[in-house]
Enzyme design. Structure first.
Site, mmCIF file in Angstrom:
data_model
loop_
_atom_site.group_PDB
_atom_site.id
_atom_site.type_symbol
_atom_site.label_atom_id
_atom_site.label_comp_id
_atom_site.label_asym_id
_atom_site.label_seq_id
_atom_site.Cartn_x
_atom_site.Cartn_y
_atom_site.Cartn_z
ATOM 1 C CE LYS A 46 -80.720 -7.412 -8.515
ATOM 2 N NZ LYS A 46 -80.128 -6.999 -7.229
ATOM 3 C CG ASN B 36 -86.067 -10.993 -3.995
ATOM 4 O OD1 ASN B 36 -86.189 -9.813 -4.290
ATOM 5 N ND2 ASN B 36 -85.678 -11.386 -2.791
ATOM 6 C CB CYS C 153 -83.630 -3.146 -1.334
ATOM 7 S SG CYS C 153 -82.137 -2.639 -2.207
HETATM 8 C C1 LIG Z 1 -74.675 -7.798 -4.990
HETATM 9 C C2 LIG Z 1 -75.872 -8.128 -4.150
HETATM 10 C C3 LIG Z 1 -77.148 -7.966 -4.686
HETATM 11 C C4 LIG Z 1 -78.281 -8.288 -3.900
HETATM 12 N N1 LIG Z 1 -79.524 -8.157 -4.447
HETATM 13 C C5 LIG Z 1 -80.625 -8.522 -3.720
HETATM 14 C C6 LIG Z 1 -81.936 -8.480 -4.293
HETATM 15 O O1 LIG Z 1 -82.130 -8.153 -5.471
HETATM 16 N N2 LIG Z 1 -82.993 -8.807 -3.503
HETATM 17 C C7 LIG Z 1 -82.824 -9.219 -2.195
HETATM 18 O O2 LIG Z 1 -83.812 -9.527 -1.528
HETATM 19 N N3 LIG Z 1 -81.588 -9.296 -1.640
HETATM 20 C C8 LIG Z 1 -80.498 -8.960 -2.368
HETATM 21 N N4 LIG Z 1 -79.236 -9.054 -1.811
HETATM 22 C C9 LIG Z 1 -79.088 -9.507 -0.401
HETATM 23 C C10 LIG Z 1 -78.719 -10.998 -0.305
HETATM 24 O O3 LIG Z 1 -79.718 -11.812 -0.888
HETATM 25 C C11 LIG Z 1 -78.505 -11.413 1.172
HETATM 26 O O4 LIG Z 1 -79.680 -11.137 1.895
HETATM 27 C C12 LIG Z 1 -77.346 -10.652 1.845
HETATM 28 O O5 LIG Z 1 -76.290 -10.415 0.940
HETATM 29 C C13 LIG Z 1 -76.800 -11.382 3.093
HETATM 30 O O6 LIG Z 1 -76.304 -12.666 2.772
HETATM 31 P P1 LIG Z 1 -74.723 -12.952 2.422
HETATM 32 O O7 LIG Z 1 -73.915 -12.329 3.520
HETATM 33 O O8 LIG Z 1 -74.605 -14.447 2.334
HETATM 34 O O9 LIG Z 1 -74.472 -12.282 1.107
HETATM 35 C C14 LIG Z 1 -78.101 -8.744 -2.579
HETATM 36 C C15 LIG Z 1 -76.806 -8.905 -2.056
HETATM 37 C C16 LIG Z 1 -75.695 -8.620 -2.821
HETATM 38 C C17 LIG Z 1 -74.322 -8.820 -2.227
#
Ligand SMILES: Cc1cc2nc3c(=O)[nH]c(=O)nc-3n(C[C@H](O)[C@H](O)[C@H](O)COP(=O)(O)O)c2cc1C
Length: 307
Positions: free
Chosen positions: A48, A103, A134
Protein backbone atom coordinates in the site's frame (compact mmCIF):
# COMPACT_ATOMS: atom_id res chain seq x y z
CA UNK A 1 7.61 -34.31 -24.01
CA UNK A 2 5.92 -31.51 -22.10
CA UNK A 3 7.60 -28.15 -22.21
CA UNK A 4 8.36 -26.38 -18.92
CA UNK A 5 8.06 -22.70 -19.77
CA UNK A 6 10.54 -20.21 -18.37
CA UNK A 7 8.35 -17.58 -16.71
CA UNK A 8 11.19 -15.39 -15.43
CA UNK A 9 11.22 -11.73 -16.34
CA UNK A 10 13.72 -8.99 -15.57
CA UNK A 11 13.20 -5.25 -15.24
CA UNK A 12 15.39 -2.53 -13.74
CA UNK A 13 17.92 -5.19 -12.72
CA UNK A 14 15.31 -7.11 -10.69
CA UNK A 15 14.57 -10.72 -11.60
CA UNK A 16 11.06 -12.02 -10.95
CA UNK A 17 10.19 -15.74 -11.08
CA UNK A 18 7.10 -14.83 -13.10
CA UNK A 19 5.57 -11.55 -14.36
CA UNK A 20 2.62 -11.37 -11.92
CA UNK A 21 2.88 -8.73 -9.18
CA UNK A 22 0.16 -7.81 -6.66
CA UNK A 23 -0.77 -4.12 -7.17
CA UNK A 24 -0.48 -1.39 -4.56
CA UNK A 25 -3.51 -0.69 -2.41
CA UNK A 26 -5.21 -4.00 -3.15
CA UNK A 27 -2.89 -6.31 -1.22
CA UNK A 28 -2.37 -4.49 2.11
CA UNK A 29 1.24 -4.77 3.27
CA UNK A 30 1.39 -8.32 1.90
CA UNK A 31 1.40 -9.92 5.37
CA UNK A 32 -2.42 -9.78 5.52
CA UNK A 33 -2.54 -12.19 2.54
CA UNK A 34 -0.12 -14.73 4.00
CA UNK A 35 -2.89 -17.16 5.00
CA UNK A 36 -4.68 -17.09 1.63
CA UNK A 37 -1.89 -16.77 -0.93
CA UNK A 38 1.48 -18.52 -1.14
CA UNK A 39 3.33 -15.23 -1.36
CA UNK A 40 6.52 -16.92 -2.56
CA UNK A 41 4.71 -18.06 -5.73
CA UNK A 42 4.05 -14.50 -6.85
CA UNK A 43 6.41 -12.58 -9.09
CA UNK A 44 6.32 -9.91 -6.40
CA UNK A 45 4.09 -7.58 -4.45
CA UNK A 46 3.70 -3.83 -4.13
CA UNK A 47 2.65 -2.64 -0.70
CA UNK A 48 0.00 0.00 0.00
CA UNK A 49 1.22 3.54 -0.77
CA UNK A 50 3.47 4.79 2.04
CA UNK A 51 3.88 8.39 3.13
CA UNK A 52 6.23 10.27 5.43
CA UNK A 53 3.60 10.37 8.23
CA UNK A 54 0.57 8.08 8.72
CA UNK A 55 -2.60 9.11 6.80
CA UNK A 56 -6.15 8.38 8.05
CA UNK A 57 -7.69 8.54 4.59
CA UNK A 58 -11.09 9.77 3.38
CA UNK A 59 -14.42 9.33 5.19
CA UNK A 60 -16.75 6.49 4.02
CA UNK A 61 -18.30 5.46 1.71
CA UNK A 62 -14.98 4.91 -0.06
CA UNK A 63 -15.74 1.93 -2.32
CA UNK A 64 -18.53 1.33 -4.84
CA UNK A 65 -18.95 -1.51 -7.33
CA UNK A 66 -19.78 -0.46 -10.90
CA UNK A 67 -20.43 -2.42 -14.11
CA UNK A 68 -17.26 -4.51 -14.50
CA UNK A 69 -15.32 -2.23 -12.19
CA UNK A 70 -14.89 -0.54 -8.86
CA UNK A 71 -14.71 3.05 -7.65
CA UNK A 72 -12.44 3.85 -4.74
CA UNK A 73 -11.45 6.96 -2.87
CA UNK A 74 -9.46 5.54 0.05
CA UNK A 75 -7.36 8.70 0.27
CA UNK A 76 -4.08 6.88 0.76
CA UNK A 77 -4.74 5.64 4.27
CA UNK A 78 -1.50 4.08 5.53
CA UNK A 79 0.59 3.50 8.64
CA UNK A 80 3.51 5.65 7.44
CA UNK A 81 6.89 4.60 6.07
CA UNK A 82 8.60 4.31 9.47
CA UNK A 83 5.97 1.95 10.93
CA UNK A 84 6.11 -0.11 7.72
CA UNK A 85 9.87 -0.56 8.08
CA UNK A 86 9.62 -1.36 11.81
CA UNK A 87 6.46 -3.50 11.91
CA UNK A 88 5.85 -5.11 8.50
CA UNK A 89 9.11 -5.37 6.61
CA UNK A 90 10.79 -7.74 9.06
CA UNK A 91 7.96 -10.26 8.55
CA UNK A 92 8.07 -9.91 4.76
CA UNK A 93 11.83 -10.47 4.81
CA UNK A 94 11.32 -13.86 6.45
CA UNK A 95 9.46 -15.08 3.36
CA UNK A 96 12.16 -16.49 1.13
CA UNK A 97 12.23 -15.47 -2.49
CA UNK A 98 9.70 -12.66 -2.19
CA UNK A 99 10.23 -9.49 -4.20
CA UNK A 100 8.81 -6.54 -2.24
CA UNK A 101 8.26 -3.17 -3.92
CA UNK A 102 7.45 -0.15 -1.74
CA UNK A 103 4.95 2.32 -3.19
CA UNK A 104 5.62 5.94 -2.20
CA UNK A 105 3.19 8.83 -2.02
CA UNK A 106 3.64 12.50 -1.04
CA UNK A 107 1.85 15.83 -1.02
CA UNK A 108 5.05 17.72 -1.82
CA UNK A 109 8.38 16.93 -3.44
CA UNK A 110 10.01 16.96 0.01
CA UNK A 111 7.47 14.38 1.25
CA UNK A 112 8.52 11.99 -1.50
CA UNK A 113 12.21 12.56 -0.75
CA UNK A 114 11.80 12.01 3.02
CA UNK A 115 9.73 8.88 2.51
CA UNK A 116 12.43 7.45 0.24
CA UNK A 117 15.05 8.28 2.87
CA UNK A 118 13.09 6.45 5.59
CA UNK A 119 12.62 3.42 3.33
CA UNK A 120 16.33 3.44 2.39
CA UNK A 121 16.95 2.35 5.99
CA UNK A 122 14.80 -0.78 5.62
CA UNK A 123 16.33 -3.97 4.29
CA UNK A 124 14.59 -6.25 1.83
CA UNK A 125 12.95 -3.75 -0.53
CA UNK A 126 13.71 -4.44 -4.20
CA UNK A 127 12.50 -1.13 -5.66
CA UNK A 128 10.38 1.94 -5.08
CA UNK A 129 7.24 2.63 -7.06
CA UNK A 130 6.52 6.35 -7.09
CA UNK A 131 2.78 7.04 -7.09
CA UNK A 132 2.46 10.34 -8.90
CA UNK A 133 -1.02 9.48 -10.03
CA UNK A 134 -3.48 9.17 -7.15
CA UNK A 135 -6.75 10.92 -8.06
CA UNK A 136 -8.16 10.81 -4.53
CA UNK A 137 -6.41 13.50 -2.54
CA UNK A 138 -6.91 17.24 -2.53
CA UNK A 139 -3.29 18.11 -3.32
CA UNK A 140 -0.21 16.26 -4.50
CA UNK A 141 -0.48 12.87 -6.19
CA UNK A 142 -2.14 13.39 -9.50
CA UNK A 143 -0.80 16.95 -9.78
CA UNK A 144 2.71 15.52 -10.20
CA UNK A 145 1.50 12.96 -12.69
CA UNK A 146 -0.49 15.25 -14.93
CA UNK A 147 1.97 18.11 -15.42
CA UNK A 148 5.18 17.23 -17.33
CA UNK A 149 7.25 19.87 -15.50
CA UNK A 150 6.17 18.68 -12.02
CA UNK A 151 6.72 15.07 -13.04
CA UNK A 152 10.24 15.83 -14.20
CA UNK A 153 10.97 17.66 -10.94
CA UNK A 154 9.66 15.00 -8.55
CA UNK A 155 11.23 12.07 -10.40
CA UNK A 156 14.67 13.66 -10.72
CA UNK A 157 14.75 14.72 -7.08
CA UNK A 158 13.58 11.36 -5.67
CA UNK A 159 16.09 9.64 -7.95
CA UNK A 160 18.87 11.53 -6.13
CA UNK A 161 17.61 10.33 -2.71
CA UNK A 162 16.69 6.79 -3.67
CA UNK A 163 19.08 3.94 -2.99
CA UNK A 164 16.91 1.59 -5.03
CA UNK A 165 15.60 1.29 -8.60
CA UNK A 166 12.78 3.73 -9.23
CA UNK A 167 9.55 2.71 -10.94
CA UNK A 168 7.36 5.72 -11.79
CA UNK A 169 3.64 4.92 -11.76
CA UNK A 170 1.92 7.09 -14.31
CA UNK A 171 -1.54 8.58 -14.28
CA UNK A 172 -3.89 7.64 -17.13
CA UNK A 173 -5.66 10.97 -16.61
CA UNK A 174 -3.50 12.77 -19.17
CA UNK A 175 -3.76 13.75 -22.82
CA UNK A 176 -0.52 12.11 -23.96
CA UNK A 177 0.70 9.08 -22.02
CA UNK A 178 3.64 8.79 -24.44
CA UNK A 179 4.85 12.25 -23.44
CA UNK A 180 4.57 11.54 -19.69
CA UNK A 181 6.36 8.19 -20.10
CA UNK A 182 9.17 9.94 -21.93
CA UNK A 183 9.44 12.67 -19.28
CA UNK A 184 9.70 10.01 -16.53
CA UNK A 185 12.43 8.23 -18.44
CA UNK A 186 14.45 11.40 -19.06
CA UNK A 187 14.13 12.34 -15.37
CA UNK A 188 15.83 9.09 -14.39
CA UNK A 189 13.08 6.47 -13.94
CA UNK A 190 14.43 2.91 -14.15
CA UNK A 191 10.99 1.64 -15.21
CA UNK A 192 7.45 2.94 -15.51
CA UNK A 193 4.21 1.33 -14.40
CA UNK A 194 0.71 2.13 -15.62
CA UNK A 195 -2.17 2.60 -15.28
CA UNK A 196 -3.41 3.97 -11.99
CA UNK A 197 -7.16 4.51 -11.72
CA UNK A 198 -9.27 6.76 -13.95
CA UNK A 199 -11.01 9.74 -12.34
CA UNK A 200 -14.71 8.86 -12.26
CA UNK A 201 -18.00 9.46 -10.43
CA UNK A 202 -21.29 7.72 -9.67
CA UNK A 203 -24.55 9.15 -8.26
CA UNK A 204 -27.34 7.38 -6.36
CA UNK A 205 -30.44 8.52 -8.28
CA UNK A 206 -32.73 7.94 -5.29
CA UNK A 207 -30.82 10.00 -2.74
CA UNK A 208 -29.23 12.22 -5.43
CA UNK A 209 -25.98 11.91 -3.52
CA UNK A 210 -22.61 10.80 -4.90
CA UNK A 211 -21.91 7.11 -4.22
CA UNK A 212 -18.51 8.07 -2.79
CA UNK A 213 -18.13 10.63 0.01
CA UNK A 214 -15.14 12.20 -1.77
CA UNK A 215 -17.53 12.80 -4.75
CA UNK A 216 -15.01 11.75 -7.40
CA UNK A 217 -13.11 8.48 -7.20
CA UNK A 218 -10.75 6.19 -9.13
CA UNK A 219 -12.18 3.56 -11.49
CA UNK A 220 -10.38 0.21 -11.72
CA UNK A 221 -11.14 -3.38 -12.77
CA UNK A 222 -12.05 -5.07 -16.10
CA UNK A 223 -13.96 -1.96 -17.24
CA UNK A 224 -10.67 -0.10 -17.81
CA UNK A 225 -8.66 -2.91 -19.40
CA UNK A 226 -8.85 -1.96 -23.09
CA UNK A 227 -7.90 1.65 -22.30
CA UNK A 228 -5.02 0.45 -20.13
CA UNK A 229 -3.75 -1.88 -22.88
CA UNK A 230 -3.78 1.01 -25.36
CA UNK A 231 -1.87 3.22 -22.92
CA UNK A 232 0.73 0.54 -22.16
CA UNK A 233 1.21 0.08 -25.91
CA UNK A 234 1.70 3.82 -26.48
CA UNK A 235 3.97 4.27 -23.45
CA UNK A 236 6.14 1.26 -24.33
CA UNK A 237 6.72 2.61 -27.84
CA UNK A 238 7.93 5.95 -26.50
CA UNK A 239 10.54 4.72 -23.99
CA UNK A 240 13.45 2.30 -23.83
CA UNK A 241 13.04 1.51 -20.09
CA UNK A 242 10.83 -1.42 -19.05
CA UNK A 243 7.08 -1.00 -18.64
CA UNK A 244 4.91 -2.70 -16.03
CA UNK A 245 1.30 -2.93 -17.18
CA UNK A 246 -1.93 -3.09 -15.21
CA UNK A 247 -5.61 -2.26 -15.33
CA UNK A 248 -8.34 -4.89 -15.08
CA UNK A 249 -6.17 -8.00 -15.27
CA UNK A 250 -8.00 -11.10 -14.04
CA UNK A 251 -6.92 -13.97 -16.31
CA UNK A 252 -3.77 -15.43 -17.87
CA UNK A 253 -4.90 -14.14 -21.28
CA UNK A 254 -5.06 -10.62 -19.80
CA UNK A 255 -1.44 -10.97 -18.64
CA UNK A 256 -0.34 -12.11 -22.10
CA UNK A 257 -2.29 -9.27 -23.74
CA UNK A 258 -0.47 -6.62 -21.66
CA UNK A 259 2.87 -8.27 -22.40
CA UNK A 260 2.18 -8.30 -26.15
CA UNK A 261 1.34 -4.59 -25.85
CA UNK A 262 4.82 -3.99 -24.41
CA UNK A 263 4.79 -4.83 -20.69
CA UNK A 264 7.74 -6.69 -19.17
CA UNK A 265 5.66 -7.55 -16.10
CA UNK A 266 2.12 -6.87 -14.89
CA UNK A 267 0.23 -6.03 -11.73
CA UNK A 268 -3.10 -7.40 -10.54
CA UNK A 269 -5.25 -5.14 -8.35
CA UNK A 270 -9.05 -5.18 -8.17
CA UNK A 271 -9.25 -8.92 -8.99
CA UNK A 272 -8.00 -9.59 -5.44
CA UNK A 273 -11.17 -7.91 -4.13
CA UNK A 274 -13.51 -10.51 -5.60
CA UNK A 275 -11.08 -13.39 -5.20
CA UNK A 276 -8.30 -12.90 -2.64
CA UNK A 277 -6.40 -15.79 -4.28
CA UNK A 278 -6.58 -14.23 -7.76
CA UNK A 279 -2.86 -13.36 -8.01
CA UNK A 280 -1.67 -16.89 -7.28
CA UNK A 281 -4.33 -18.47 -9.51
CA UNK A 282 -3.25 -16.22 -12.38
CA UNK A 283 0.39 -17.33 -11.91
CA UNK A 284 -0.69 -20.98 -12.28
CA UNK A 285 -2.86 -20.16 -15.30
CA UNK A 286 -0.05 -18.24 -17.01
CA UNK A 287 2.23 -21.29 -16.74
CA UNK A 288 -0.51 -23.45 -18.21
CA UNK A 289 -1.22 -20.96 -21.00
CA UNK A 290 2.46 -20.91 -21.99
CA UNK A 291 2.63 -24.73 -22.01
CA UNK A 292 -0.49 -25.00 -24.15
CA UNK A 293 0.78 -22.37 -26.57
CA UNK A 294 4.33 -23.75 -26.70
CA UNK A 295 5.88 -20.57 -25.30
CA UNK A 296 9.37 -21.44 -24.06
CA UNK A 297 10.28 -18.06 -22.57
CA UNK A 298 7.51 -15.73 -21.54
CA UNK A 299 9.84 -12.70 -21.72
CA UNK A 300 9.83 -13.10 -25.51
CA UNK A 301 6.20 -12.00 -25.60
CA UNK A 302 7.00 -8.45 -24.47
CA UNK A 303 6.05 -6.08 -27.28
CA UNK A 304 5.38 -8.98 -29.67
CA UNK A 305 2.01 -7.71 -30.90
CA UNK A 306 1.75 -8.19 -34.66
CA UNK A 307 0.36 -5.13 -36.39
C1 LIG B 1 -8.80 0.20 -3.26
C2 LIG B 1 -7.62 0.61 -4.09
C3 LIG B 1 -6.55 1.25 -3.48
C4 LIG B 1 -5.43 1.63 -4.26
N1 LIG B 1 -4.37 2.23 -3.64
C5 LIG B 1 -3.26 2.55 -4.38
C6 LIG B 1 -2.09 3.10 -3.75
O1 LIG B 1 -2.02 3.27 -2.52
N2 LIG B 1 -1.04 3.44 -4.54
C7 LIG B 1 -1.05 3.23 -5.90
O2 LIG B 1 -0.06 3.54 -6.57
N3 LIG B 1 -2.13 2.68 -6.51
C8 LIG B 1 -3.22 2.34 -5.79
N4 LIG B 1 -4.32 1.77 -6.41
C9 LIG B 1 -4.30 1.55 -7.88
C10 LIG B 1 -3.93 0.10 -8.24
O3 LIG B 1 -2.65 -0.24 -7.77
C11 LIG B 1 -3.99 -0.11 -9.78
O4 LIG B 1 -3.11 0.80 -10.39
C12 LIG B 1 -5.40 0.13 -10.36
O5 LIG B 1 -6.40 -0.31 -9.47
C13 LIG B 1 -5.59 -0.54 -11.74
O6 LIG B 1 -5.42 -1.94 -11.66
P1 LIG B 1 -6.67 -2.99 -11.43
O7 LIG B 1 -7.72 -2.63 -12.44
O8 LIG B 1 -6.08 -4.36 -11.61
O9 LIG B 1 -7.15 -2.75 -10.04
C14 LIG B 1 -5.43 1.38 -5.65
C15 LIG B 1 -6.52 0.73 -6.24
C16 LIG B 1 -7.61 0.33 -5.49
C17 LIG B 1 -8.75 -0.38 -6.17
Amino acid sequence: MSLIPDLRVVFAGIELKNPVIAASGTFGYGVEFEDVVHLDRLGGLVVKGLSREPIIGNPPPRLYETAAGMLNAIGLQNIGARAFVEEKLSRLRQIKDLVVIANIFGYTREDYEHTAEILNQGEGIAAYELNVSCPNTQQGGIHFGSDPHSLDEVVSSVKRFSMRPLIVKLSPNVTSIAQMAHVAQEAGADAISLVNTFVAMAIDVNTRKPRIANVSAGLSGPAIKPIAVRMVYEAARSVSIPVIGMGGISTAADVIEFMLAGASAVQVGTASYWDPRATEKIVTEVGKWCREHQIGRIAELTGAVEL
